[in-house]
Design an enzyme around this catalytic site. Structure first.
Site, PDB file in Angstrom:
ATOM      1  N   TYR A  84       0.845  -1.196   0.000  1.00  0.00           N
ATOM      2  CA  TYR A  84       0.000   0.000   0.000  1.00  0.00           C
ATOM      3  C   TYR A  84       0.877   1.242   0.000  1.00  0.00           C
ATOM      4  CZ  TYR A  84      -3.721  -3.269   1.245  1.00  0.00           C
ATOM      5  OH  TYR A  84      -4.606  -4.315   1.246  1.00  0.00           O
ATOM      6  N   ASN A 107     -12.531  -0.876  -5.067  1.00  0.00           N
ATOM      7  CA  ASN A 107     -12.313  -1.326  -6.447  1.00  0.00           C
ATOM      8  C   ASN A 107     -13.560  -2.065  -6.940  1.00  0.00           C
ATOM      9  OD1 ASN A 107     -11.498  -2.620  -8.821  1.00  0.00           O
ATOM     10  ND2 ASN A 107      -9.903  -3.833  -7.855  1.00  0.00           N
ATOM     11  N   CYS A 115      -6.534  -5.964  -7.111  1.00  0.00           N
ATOM     12  CA  CYS A 115      -6.257  -5.386  -5.796  1.00  0.00           C
ATOM     13  C   CYS A 115      -5.728  -6.434  -4.816  1.00  0.00           C
ATOM     14  CB  CYS A 115      -7.483  -4.666  -5.243  1.00  0.00           C
ATOM     15  SG  CYS A 115      -8.981  -5.635  -5.241  1.00  0.00           S
ATOM     16  N   HIS A 116      -5.907  -7.714  -5.119  1.00  0.00           N
ATOM     17  CA  HIS A 116      -5.359  -8.760  -4.255  1.00  0.00           C
ATOM     18  C   HIS A 116      -3.831  -8.757  -4.270  1.00  0.00           C
ATOM     19  CE1 HIS A 116      -5.782 -10.627  -8.257  1.00  0.00           C
ATOM     20  NE2 HIS A 116      -4.719 -11.347  -7.930  1.00  0.00           N
ATOM     21  N   GLU A 142      -1.419 -17.406  -8.361  1.00  0.00           N
ATOM     22  CA  GLU A 142      -0.481 -16.676  -9.210  1.00  0.00           C
ATOM     23  C   GLU A 142       0.964 -17.077  -8.938  1.00  0.00           C
ATOM     24  OE1 GLU A 142      -1.240 -12.462  -9.320  1.00  0.00           O
ATOM     25  OE2 GLU A 142      -3.335 -12.763  -9.884  1.00  0.00           O
TER      26      GLU A 142
END
Length: 152
Positions: A84, A107, A115-116, A142
């Site tokens: 952040y 979002n 945003c994850h 991911e």
């Protein structure tokens, strides 16, 4: 809105024509049999076959700051994370990490606008509109796909 089954639960996908304008966690309706590029791309993403969404997205609403945060989030590469604080710094206000977190929570198109991939200082798992368990699963997916692609 149509509903898509995924490993993180049912997702409600809101479209206007071909454009995705919303993704909602925990959709209540059963999965619908719809043919739409967003359905195909989300399925491919969760199967580990897609790393970049190309479906058109429109981010309705949001303040100028939120829209700037969403634009920064959209730049985070698949399998990578930013804090952040790093996003706040990129926007010219290093003290705005909490405001970045609030913008992430607002979002309208999570998963597609990732945003994850935004984490707390030191990589700490904090905050996610869909819940930390969903965030963890998305990041694990991911990471697994990125490692498999890098190492074969």
């Amino acid at each position: 809105m149509f509903v898509v089954e995924s490993p993180i639960g049912l997702l409600g996908v809101v479209v206007e024509g071909d454009v995705v304008v919303g993704v909602r966690f925990g959709a209540a309706a059963p999965a619908s049999a719809v043919t739409h590029p967003a359905v195909e791309q989300l399925a491919a993403y969760f199967a580990g076959e897609l790393t970049d969404f190309s479906v058109p997205v429109e981010m309705p609403g949001g303040s100028a700051f939120e829209r700037a945060v969403w634009a920064e989030i959209a730049k985070i590469p698949y399998g990578e994370m930013l804090t952040y604080g790093a996003i706040a710094t990129a926007l010219g206000d290093p003290g705005a990490a909490r405001a970045v977190g609030t913008a992430c929570n607002h979002n309208p198109v999570p998963v597609i606008v990732p945003c994850h991939r935004v984490v707390g200082a030191g990589g700490k798992m904090v905050g996610f509109g869909g819940g930390l368990e969903r965030k963890r699963k998305l990041l694990e997916l991911e990471a697994r796909v990125s490692l498999t692609r890098a190492w074969g």
